[in-house]
Design a protein around this motif. Sequence first.
Motif, PDB file in Angstrom:
ATOM      1  N   LEU A 172       1.018  -0.962   0.007  1.00  0.00           N
ATOM      2  CA  LEU A 172      -0.027  -0.026  -0.034  1.00  0.00           C
ATOM      3  C   LEU A 172       0.912   1.121   0.066  1.00  0.00           C
ATOM      4  N   MET A 173       0.885   1.961  -1.073  1.00  0.00           N
ATOM      5  CA  MET A 173       1.849   2.994  -1.243  1.00  0.00           C
ATOM      6  C   MET A 173       1.119   4.364  -1.467  1.00  0.00           C
ATOM      7  N   ARG A 174       1.186   5.463  -0.749  1.00  0.00           N
ATOM      8  CA  ARG A 174       0.618   6.563  -0.839  1.00  0.00           C
ATOM      9  C   ARG A 174       1.269   7.677  -1.432  1.00  0.00           C
ATOM     10  N   LEU A 231      -2.647   6.900  -4.943  1.00  0.00           N
ATOM     11  CA  LEU A 231      -2.487   5.565  -4.030  1.00  0.00           C
ATOM     12  C   LEU A 231      -2.529   4.222  -4.793  1.00  0.00           C
ATOM     13  N   LEU A 232      -1.207   3.298  -4.619  1.00  0.00           N
ATOM     14  CA  LEU A 232      -1.235   2.314  -5.174  1.00  0.00           C
ATOM     15  C   LEU A 232      -1.462   0.962  -4.240  1.00  0.00           C
ATOM     16  N   ALA A 266      -3.969  -5.678  -8.528  1.00  0.00           N
ATOM     17  CA  ALA A 266      -3.540  -4.104  -8.534  1.00  0.00           C
ATOM     18  C   ALA A 266      -4.415  -3.144  -8.908  1.00  0.00           C
ATOM     19  N   ARG A 267      -4.588  -2.082  -8.022  1.00  0.00           N
ATOM     20  CA  ARG A 267      -5.354  -0.922  -8.373  1.00  0.00           C
ATOM     21  C   ARG A 267      -4.411   0.363  -8.219  1.00  0.00           C
ATOM     22  N   ILE A 268      -5.035   1.277  -8.809  1.00  0.00           N
ATOM     23  CA  ILE A 268      -4.164   2.648  -8.573  1.00  0.00           C
ATOM     24  C   ILE A 268      -5.352   3.890  -8.614  1.00  0.00           C
ATOM     25  N   LEU A 282     -10.167  11.963  -0.339  1.00  0.00           N
ATOM     26  CA  LEU A 282     -10.394  11.154  -1.595  1.00  0.00           C
ATOM     27  C   LEU A 282      -9.574  10.092  -1.862  1.00  0.00           C
ATOM     28  N   LEU A 283      -8.384   9.918  -1.317  1.00  0.00           N
ATOM     29  CA  LEU A 283      -7.446   8.776  -1.748  1.00  0.00           C
ATOM     30  C   LEU A 283      -7.965   7.630  -0.609  1.00  0.00           C
TER      31      LEU A 283
END
Length: 302
Positions: A172-174, A231-232, A266-268, A282-283
Motif C-alpha cells: 500500500l503506497m501513498r 494511492l497504489l 493491483a489498483r491505482i 479522496l484517496l
Amino acid sequence: MNVTTAHTPAVIPTPAGDLRRADGGAHGRRSAEPAPAHPSGVAATARIRATHNGRATTVPLLHSDGPFHLRRLRARGEQARVCVLGAMSAPLGGDRLALDITAEARARLEVTGAAATIALRGPTTAPATYDVRVRVDDDASLRWLPEPLISTRGSTLHQAFAVDLAPTSRLLMREEQLLGRSGEPPGHLTTRLTVRRGGRPLLDQHTAYGCPAPAWDGPAVLGPHRATGQLLLVDPGLDTPQEPHVIGDDPAEGYAVLTPLADPRARIATAVAPTPARLRHLLDTALTYVYETPRPAAEGEQ
C-alpha cells in the motif's frame, strides 16, 4: 503530466544536532551510492530492513544518514513501524538523497513520516534528487504512508520510486504532492514510479509539474487544483478487476479516479484537490471502495 503505464492504458529524514551539509551527513559519513552531490549539497542514503524471526517482525537494520533520522515506533499487532524524521532542511538544490526499504519474507512493515517534506531551492539552482527504492519479498507486506511533499518556488526536484514486489507480497503506497505553499507558485517537480511484480513490469508512470513542464496547470491535468497524489494497492487477495470508478461529484472539491491495472491484483487511485486534507479524503475513500465493493459475479455464478 506525461503518464505511461506498462501493460495498461494511461489514465486520467541521523538524530538532530550539529550536522554539516558539506560532509554528507551525520558523523561525517558519505554514501557512495547516490550520484555525486553539488558542492553545496548532501549525498546520503538511509536504509530500513524488516525481517520476520518466526514469531514477530523486527527491524534489525535502521541506518539514518544526512537529513533522514529513522525512529522505531510501537508495533501495531504483527506490524513493525518506522517513522522518518527530518534532521535538517532537505531536499535542497544539489542534494542526492536515497531511502532503501526492504521487507523480507513474511515481514509486516509500515513506514510513515512525521511532517511534510519541503523541496527548497537552497544555495544553488542545481536540481535535487530523491530516490526511494523498495523491495517486498514473499508473503511480506509494506505500507508506505509518508506526509506530503511540498514543491516551493525556485526549487527543482526529481523524485523516483523503484518498487520490486514478489508475487505473494502486499503493498500500500501513498504519494501526495502540494504544488507551492499558500499563495506561492510551485517549483519544478518530476516524479517517476516504476513497479515490478514477480519480475514483470506492472507500472511505469512519469509526472511533471511546474515550469517548464507544459500544460501542467491546464484543464486536462490539474486545472485550478494544487494538491495531487495517488494511492497504489497491490494485494494477492484481489482478483477480478473492478471497473474504473470516479470519486467526487463537485469539480471545485476535486476528484479521484480508481483504475484497475493489467494485473488483476493491483489498483491505482489518482486524485487532484484544492487542499491536502481534501486530497487525503479522496484517496482514503478510494481505498475503502476497493475493499467494501462486492466483487462482480462471474458468468455462471449465482
